[in-house]
Design an enzyme around this catalytic site. Sequence first.
Site, PDB file in Angstrom:
ATOM      1  N   LYS A  46      25.850 -64.274 -57.546  1.00  0.00           N
ATOM      2  CA  LYS A  46      26.970 -63.994 -56.638  1.00  0.00           C
ATOM      3  C   LYS A  46      26.560 -63.916 -55.163  1.00  0.00           C
ATOM      4  CE  LYS A  46      29.905 -64.420 -58.745  1.00  0.00           C
ATOM      5  NZ  LYS A  46      30.171 -65.711 -59.466  1.00  0.00           N
ATOM      6  N   SER A  47      25.489 -64.623 -54.816  1.00  0.00           N
ATOM      7  CA  SER A  47      24.987 -64.558 -53.439  1.00  0.00           C
ATOM      8  C   SER A  47      25.204 -65.848 -52.653  1.00  0.00           C
ATOM      9  CB  SER A  47      23.489 -64.233 -53.458  1.00  0.00           C
ATOM     10  OG  SER A  47      23.271 -63.012 -54.106  1.00  0.00           O
ATOM     11  N   HIS A 101      18.305 -68.177 -60.993  1.00  0.00           N
ATOM     12  CA  HIS A 101      18.391 -66.757 -60.592  1.00  0.00           C
ATOM     13  C   HIS A 101      17.082 -66.038 -60.928  1.00  0.00           C
ATOM     14  CE1 HIS A 101      22.585 -67.054 -59.714  1.00  0.00           C
ATOM     15  NE2 HIS A 101      23.024 -67.026 -60.948  1.00  0.00           N
ATOM     16  N   SER A 131      31.717 -59.040 -55.946  1.00  0.00           N
ATOM     17  CA  SER A 131      31.922 -60.397 -56.453  1.00  0.00           C
ATOM     18  C   SER A 131      31.597 -60.459 -57.950  1.00  0.00           C
ATOM     19  CB  SER A 131      31.030 -61.369 -55.663  1.00  0.00           C
ATOM     20  OG  SER A 131      31.192 -62.677 -56.121  1.00  0.00           O
ATOM     21  N   TYR A 186      23.565 -65.398 -46.832  1.00  0.00           N
ATOM     22  CA  TYR A 186      24.962 -65.825 -47.023  1.00  0.00           C
ATOM     23  C   TYR A 186      25.731 -65.613 -45.717  1.00  0.00           C
ATOM     24  CZ  TYR A 186      29.748 -65.579 -48.923  1.00  0.00           C
ATOM     25  OH  TYR A 186      31.088 -65.773 -49.175  1.00  0.00           O
ATOM     26  N   MET A 225      35.952 -76.703 -50.577  1.00  0.00           N
ATOM     27  CA  MET A 225      35.298 -76.540 -51.893  1.00  0.00           C
ATOM     28  C   MET A 225      36.274 -76.009 -52.941  1.00  0.00           C
ATOM     29  SD  MET A 225      31.398 -75.242 -51.319  1.00  0.00           S
ATOM     30  CE  MET A 225      31.178 -74.859 -53.065  1.00  0.00           C
TER      31      MET A 225
HETATM   32  S1  PPS Z   1      26.957 -67.444 -59.410  1.00  0.00           S
HETATM   33  O1  PPS Z   1      27.822 -67.101 -60.570  1.00  0.00           O
HETATM   34  O2  PPS Z   1      25.813 -66.558 -59.311  1.00  0.00           O
HETATM   35  O3  PPS Z   1      26.568 -68.853 -59.397  1.00  0.00           O
HETATM   36  O4  PPS Z   1      27.903 -67.158 -58.137  1.00  0.00           O
HETATM   37  P1  PPS Z   1      27.561 -67.603 -56.642  1.00  0.00           P
HETATM   38  O5  PPS Z   1      27.936 -69.019 -56.476  1.00  0.00           O
HETATM   39  O6  PPS Z   1      26.194 -67.188 -56.291  1.00  0.00           O
HETATM   40  O7  PPS Z   1      28.517 -66.691 -55.766  1.00  0.00           O
HETATM   41  C1  PPS Z   1      29.926 -66.817 -55.764  1.00  0.00           C
HETATM   42  C2  PPS Z   1      30.388 -66.235 -54.447  1.00  0.00           C
HETATM   43  O8  PPS Z   1      30.157 -67.177 -53.383  1.00  0.00           O
HETATM   44  C3  PPS Z   1      31.391 -67.444 -52.735  1.00  0.00           C
HETATM   45  N1  PPS Z   1      31.459 -68.822 -52.227  1.00  0.00           N
HETATM   46  C4  PPS Z   1      31.639 -69.118 -50.921  1.00  0.00           C
HETATM   47  N2  PPS Z   1      31.743 -68.334 -49.825  1.00  0.00           N
HETATM   48  C5  PPS Z   1      31.959 -68.954 -48.626  1.00  0.00           C
HETATM   49  N3  PPS Z   1      32.079 -70.288 -48.492  1.00  0.00           N
HETATM   50  C6  PPS Z   1      31.966 -71.118 -49.557  1.00  0.00           C
HETATM   51  N4  PPS Z   1      32.094 -72.433 -49.411  1.00  0.00           N
HETATM   52  C7  PPS Z   1      31.733 -70.533 -50.841  1.00  0.00           C
HETATM   53  N5  PPS Z   1      31.570 -71.022 -52.106  1.00  0.00           N
HETATM   54  C8  PPS Z   1      31.401 -69.969 -52.921  1.00  0.00           C
HETATM   55  C9  PPS Z   1      32.416 -67.219 -53.845  1.00  0.00           C
HETATM   56  O9  PPS Z   1      33.720 -67.122 -53.321  1.00  0.00           O
HETATM   57  C10 PPS Z   1      31.888 -65.940 -54.460  1.00  0.00           C
HETATM   58  O10 PPS Z   1      32.067 -64.802 -53.614  1.00  0.00           O
HETATM   59  P2  PPS Z   1      33.342 -63.838 -53.677  1.00  0.00           P
HETATM   60  O11 PPS Z   1      33.001 -62.683 -52.772  1.00  0.00           O
HETATM   61  O12 PPS Z   1      33.533 -63.412 -55.077  1.00  0.00           O
HETATM   62  O13 PPS Z   1      34.493 -64.637 -53.143  1.00  0.00           O
END
Ligand code: PPS
Length: 292
Positions: A46-47, A101, A131, A186, A225
Amino acid sequence: MEPSDKYMFKHRECYFVQDMTTPEYIDSLENFEIRDSDVFLVTFPKSGTIWTQNILSLIYHEGHRNGTEDMDLLDRVPWLEYNIRNVDYVKRPSPRLFASHLPYCLLPKGLKNGRGKIIYVARNPKDVLVSYYHFSKVSQKLEEVEDFEVIMERFLAGKVIGNLWLDHVEGWSAQMDNTNILFLMYEEMKKDLRSAVLKICNFLGKRLSEEEIDDVVDMASFGKMSADRRANYTTLSSDLLDFSKGSFLRKGTIGDWKNTMTVAQNERFDSVFRKRMEKLPIKFCWDINDKL
Ligand code: PPS
């Protein structure tokens, strides 16, 4: 409330998703042969994994940018420890891109010895926790827990996928000065994505034109995205994700923890995490207006 072993198993002091990998496979990764051209993206869950996976894919897979390539992100940048499509990674053509991870200690030896390149992305742990909490409803592979406080206690005790956030980030930030590792936040990506993309290109030795960089930045925006089925995981099967409960790209902001955590929960979090966080060589940003 202890986590249910229906969803996670523990191996070598780490939690892994049940049914998606095995202890034997995890052990075999130590000797997974690394090529100099390999690129690994490593995160605590979730990072910003899917975001950076997409950026890497946009940088490397030229075709994806104009939509000519209809291939899932998971096939372009597959999981190292969760080879859910049973792909023979040895047969993948170079340059291979992977996401993981894994804590630093469980990394393939070749990577520790300086072969390949690694991008590590870290995020404010309170936003990571929030998240994770929301994602546990969407993911069929995580235990859904209604009570945020239960998830928070597990997170603070390291009883979640990725284990203890502090251990993960501490272990990785100790490697910050290695020339084959790029450390990103991030929050810096969120505040200035173009600079982050340039940093990644520079680190990987990829020369893109100004327009190509603009394209990557545009295609990697949260809005683009979210709407791009090749980049938002909506093509994953319903036994992995239940989209009636939410989406993988949920909010994508800095500081959303303030909308979920109470003052008391925030104090409890700080009482467990603050001391060790202060010693980390990175500064976290707790609000969209904070400077990095
Ligand atoms: S995982 O399951 O570990 O693969 O999840 P991960 O992809 O690491 O984290 C998901 C969070 O990243 C946010 N996200 C983004 N934020 C900003 N811009 C873009 N383009 C983007 N893509 C993914 C996603 O919304 C999740 O965060 P939260 O806070 O839940 O929205």
